[in-house]
Scaffold this active site. Structure first.
Site, PDB file in Angstrom:
ATOM      1  N   SER A 124       0.788  -1.100   0.088  1.00 13.76           N
ATOM      2  CA  SER A 124      -0.607   0.426  -0.214  1.00 13.76           C
ATOM      3  C   SER A 124       1.032   1.186   0.433  1.00 13.76           C
ATOM      4  O   SER A 124       2.329   1.055   1.055  1.00 13.76           O
ATOM      5  CB  SER A 124      -1.228   0.016   0.859  1.00 13.76           C
ATOM      6  OG  SER A 124      -1.514   0.961   1.702  1.00 13.76           O
ATOM      7  N   TYR A 149      -2.238  -0.987  11.245  1.00 13.26           N
ATOM      8  CA  TYR A 149      -2.549  -1.861  10.031  1.00 13.26           C
ATOM      9  C   TYR A 149      -1.354  -1.575   8.589  1.00 13.26           C
ATOM     10  O   TYR A 149      -0.766  -2.578   8.086  1.00 13.26           O
ATOM     11  CB  TYR A 149      -3.977  -0.919   9.637  1.00 13.26           C
ATOM     12  CG  TYR A 149      -3.831  -1.213   7.619  1.00 13.26           C
ATOM     13  CD1 TYR A 149      -3.850  -2.809   7.238  1.00 13.26           C
ATOM     14  CD2 TYR A 149      -3.814  -0.240   6.753  1.00 13.26           C
ATOM     15  CE1 TYR A 149      -3.880  -2.640   5.597  1.00 13.26           C
ATOM     16  CE2 TYR A 149      -3.196  -0.649   4.896  1.00 13.26           C
ATOM     17  CZ  TYR A 149      -3.725  -1.823   4.404  1.00 13.26           C
ATOM     18  OH  TYR A 149      -4.174  -1.895   2.971  1.00 13.26           O
ATOM     19  N   LYS A 153       1.651  -4.019   6.904  1.00 13.19           N
ATOM     20  CA  LYS A 153       2.486  -3.309   5.262  1.00 13.19           C
ATOM     21  C   LYS A 153       4.327  -3.617   5.752  1.00 13.19           C
ATOM     22  O   LYS A 153       4.865  -4.155   4.623  1.00 13.19           O
ATOM     23  CB  LYS A 153       2.133  -2.267   4.901  1.00 13.19           C
ATOM     24  CG  LYS A 153      -0.139  -3.045   4.507  1.00 13.19           C
ATOM     25  CD  LYS A 153       0.446  -4.333   3.832  1.00 13.19           C
ATOM     26  CE  LYS A 153      -1.369  -4.131   3.171  1.00 13.19           C
ATOM     27  NZ  LYS A 153      -2.131  -6.111   2.791  1.00 13.19           N
TER      28      LYS A 153
HETATM   29  N1  LIG Z   1      -8.553  -1.143  -0.592  1.00 12.63           N
HETATM   30  C1  LIG Z   1      -7.783  -0.667  -0.696  1.00 12.63           C
HETATM   31  O1  LIG Z   1      -8.258   0.740  -0.956  1.00 12.63           O
HETATM   32  C2  LIG Z   1      -6.694  -0.951  -0.418  1.00 12.63           C
HETATM   33  C3  LIG Z   1      -5.495  -0.172  -0.776  1.00 12.63           C
HETATM   34  C4  LIG Z   1      -4.158  -0.350   0.162  1.00 12.63           C
HETATM   35  C5  LIG Z   1      -4.046  -2.257   0.215  1.00 12.63           C
HETATM   36  N2  LIG Z   1      -4.517  -2.783  -0.096  1.00 12.63           N
HETATM   37  C6  LIG Z   1      -4.495  -4.047   0.629  1.00 12.63           C
HETATM   38  O2  LIG Z   1      -5.307  -5.040  -0.714  1.00 12.63           O
HETATM   39  C7  LIG Z   1      -5.630  -6.595  -0.227  1.00 12.63           C
HETATM   40  C8  LIG Z   1      -7.218  -6.182  -0.025  1.00 12.63           C
HETATM   41  O3  LIG Z   1      -8.014  -5.193  -0.152  1.00 12.63           O
HETATM   42  P1  LIG Z   1      -9.169  -5.149  -1.186  1.00 12.63           P
HETATM   43  O4  LIG Z   1      -9.875  -3.864  -0.382  1.00 12.63           O
HETATM   44  O5  LIG Z   1     -10.176  -6.570  -1.436  1.00 12.63           O
HETATM   45  O6  LIG Z   1      -9.598  -5.843   0.847  1.00 12.63           O
HETATM   46  P2  LIG Z   1     -11.041  -6.973   1.267  1.00 12.63           P
HETATM   47  O7  LIG Z   1     -11.496  -7.299   2.684  1.00 12.63           O
HETATM   48  O8  LIG Z   1     -11.711  -6.803   0.177  1.00 12.63           O
HETATM   49  O9  LIG Z   1     -10.197  -8.309   1.332  1.00 12.63           O
HETATM   50  C9  LIG Z   1      -9.776  -9.161   1.441  1.00 12.63           C
HETATM   51  C10 LIG Z   1     -10.354 -10.471   2.228  1.00 12.63           C
HETATM   52  O10 LIG Z   1      -9.403 -10.999   2.823  1.00 12.63           O
HETATM   53  C11 LIG Z   1      -9.886 -11.911   3.270  1.00 12.63           C
HETATM   54  N3  LIG Z   1      -9.020 -12.613   4.997  1.00 12.63           N
HETATM   55  C12 LIG Z   1      -8.835 -11.492   5.991  1.00 12.63           C
HETATM   56  N4  LIG Z   1      -8.686 -12.112   6.514  1.00 12.63           N
HETATM   57  C13 LIG Z   1      -8.236 -13.223   6.156  1.00 12.63           C
HETATM   58  C14 LIG Z   1      -7.186 -14.570   6.729  1.00 12.63           C
HETATM   59  N5  LIG Z   1      -6.631 -14.156   8.319  1.00 12.63           N
HETATM   60  N6  LIG Z   1      -7.510 -16.207   5.736  1.00 12.63           N
HETATM   61  C15 LIG Z   1      -8.347 -15.814   4.784  1.00 12.63           C
HETATM   62  N7  LIG Z   1      -8.536 -14.722   4.197  1.00 12.63           N
HETATM   63  C16 LIG Z   1      -8.561 -13.673   4.541  1.00 12.63           C
HETATM   64  C17 LIG Z   1     -11.480 -11.278   3.214  1.00 12.63           C
HETATM   65  O11 LIG Z   1     -12.184 -12.493   3.592  1.00 12.63           O
HETATM   66  C18 LIG Z   1     -11.396 -10.178   1.976  1.00 12.63           C
HETATM   67  O12 LIG Z   1     -12.202 -11.827   0.951  1.00 12.63           O
HETATM   68  C19 LIG Z   1      -5.504  -6.274   1.088  1.00 12.63           C
HETATM   69  O13 LIG Z   1      -4.235  -6.393   2.019  1.00 12.63           O
HETATM   70  C20 LIG Z   1      -5.049  -4.913   1.554  1.00 12.63           C
HETATM   71  O14 LIG Z   1      -4.766  -4.880   2.785  1.00 12.63           O
HETATM   72  C21 LIG Z   1      -6.298  -2.409   0.054  1.00 12.63           C
END
Ligand SMILES: NC(=O)c1ccc[n+]([C@@H]2O[C@H](COP(=O)([O-])OP(=O)(O)OC[C@H]3O[C@@H](n4cnc5c(N)ncnc54)[C@H](O)[C@@H]3O)[C@@H](O)[C@H]2O)c1
Length: 341
Positions: A124, A149, A153
């Site tokens: 991120s 959080y 990362k």
């Molecule tokens: N959405 C954003 O703005 C953003 C920005 C930067 C980075 N990210 C990163 O991108 C990734 C995906 O984000 P997203 O927005 O799709 O979030 P999201 O919550 O929609 O997706 C994360 C998924 O991981 C699953 N999950 C969580 N913990 C788990 C575990 N212990 N075991 C198995 N599954 C698990 C959840 O059920 C979910 O389906 C994450 O790592 C997040 O930190 C997101």
């Protein structure tokens, strides 16, 4: 080529699974569904006409991970699974370190045991912290994360570097996302936050469908063009395609070892008020909002220098802000309550 996608039922994961299938990769999704609905995967299957192997499992559960790696011959892992609510991470830091850091270490241990060495990590822009000057570039040092959080990362990026140093076969790509928004153009899959949305766009979209009354805009006295925060918003399908580019890059560069980081953003910052205006155009209605005090930890403005991804991965964000808004609105108006339970 078979790819294990952890967190593949979530927002970015489901869009990436769709892109992977459309590019003829085989996909196994591993998700504990803590923040997702299995319906996202069913819809991806409908949209692509292809099957996904789905395993309900937790990355903290080594036994189930081991079973998956012994059942399937996996070529690479794309690792989305994480908890992502920045505010919640400050009140429940151990839960975040346990899930995000410990879970990732577990996954890496199982990968090493099965000699699976290609890893793509959801990092991120938050890893740059507040110290670096914008636009952020990959050569900059990682900053002081403002939340557990963000720290999770930073810790994982460090662990990947150490692992690559210790094991010359291990190869990792850290994709540093800026602010993904939007939905697949079909309106069938999109962002479906549980409870009160933490991010701007899902909140705006829920106000538009009447699920929430009004939007709070945190701070209108920043040193930005209109006083509200500015972010580098990119379409989730552009982001999804960035993962396909990263897998192809690893495939093509067979001699590469180590860890490489890439910013995935548009290179342009947009303010909260610009987002509201653009969304009003898309949904053809007024979004009621009011100004509230600044939120602790929010930076005034940041955006990516995305040249490296452009040059090396051959990737560029191509969808503009009106497409991002139109696709978000299509998803939200077709699915006012999100995925059916
Ligand atoms: N959405 C954003 O703005 C953003 C920005 C930067 C980075 N990210 C990163 O991108 C990734 C995906 O984000 P997203 O927005 O799709 O979030 P999201 O919550 O929609 O997706 C994360 C998924 O991981 C699953 N999950 C969580 N913990 C788990 C575990 N212990 N075991 C198995 N599954 C698990 C959840 O059920 C979910 O389906 C994450 O790592 C997040 O930190 C997101």
């Amino acid at each position: 080529m078979k790819i294990l996608v952890t967190g593949g039922a979530g927002y970015i994961g489901s869009h990436t699974v769709l892109s992977l299938l459309n590019n003829d990769f085989d996909v196994i999704v591993y998700d504990n569904l803590s923040n997702a609905n299995i319906e996202s995967i069913r819809r991806v299957e409908n949209l692509t006409g292809k099957k996904v192997s789905f395993i309900k499992g937790d990355i903290q559960d080594k036994a189930t991970l081991t079973k998956v790696f012994s059942e399937f011959v996996i070529d690479a892992v794309i690792h989305f699974a994480a908890l992502k609510a920045v505010g919640e991470s400050s009140t429940l830091p151990l839960k975040y370190y346990q899930n995000n850091v410990h879970g990732t270490l577990n996954l890496l241990e199982v990968m090493m045991a099965f000699r699976v060495y290609d890893f793509i990590f959801s990092s991120s822009a938050t890893v740059y912290g507040g110290e670096n000057v914008v636009p952020y570039e990959e050569t900059m040092p990682l900053g002081e994360a403002s939340s557990p959080y963000g720290a999770s990362k930073v810790m994982i990026e460090r662990a990947l570097k150490d692992l690559a140093q210790a094991n010359s076969e291990f190869r990792a790509v850290c994709l540093r996302y800026f602010n993904p928004i939007g939905a697949h153009e079909s309106g069938d899959i999109g962002e479906d936050p549980k409870g009160i949305p933490n991010n701007l766009l899902p909140y705006v979209a829920q106000v538009a469908v009447g699920k929430r009354e009004s939007l709070q805009v945190f701070g209108n006295d920043y040193s930005t063009q209109d006083g509200t925060c500015e972010r580098d918003y990119l379409h989730v399908m552009d982001l999804a395609e960035g993962h396909v580019s990263a897998v192809n890059w690893l495939k093509k560069n067979s001699s590469f070892t180590g860890v490489e980081a890439f910013n995935l953003g548009t290179g342009r910052a947009i303010s909260v008020l610009e987002i509201i205006n653009a969304f009003e155009q898309a949904c053809q209605q007024k979004i009621p909002y009011h100004f509230a005090p600044r939120r602790y930890g929010d930076l005034p403005a940041f955006w990516a220098n995305a040249e490296k991804a452009n040059k090396q991965l051959g990737w560029k964000a191509t969808r503009n802000i009106s497409q991002m808004m139109a696709d978000t609105w299509r998803w939200q108006s077709n699915n006012p309550q999100g995925y059916p339970n």
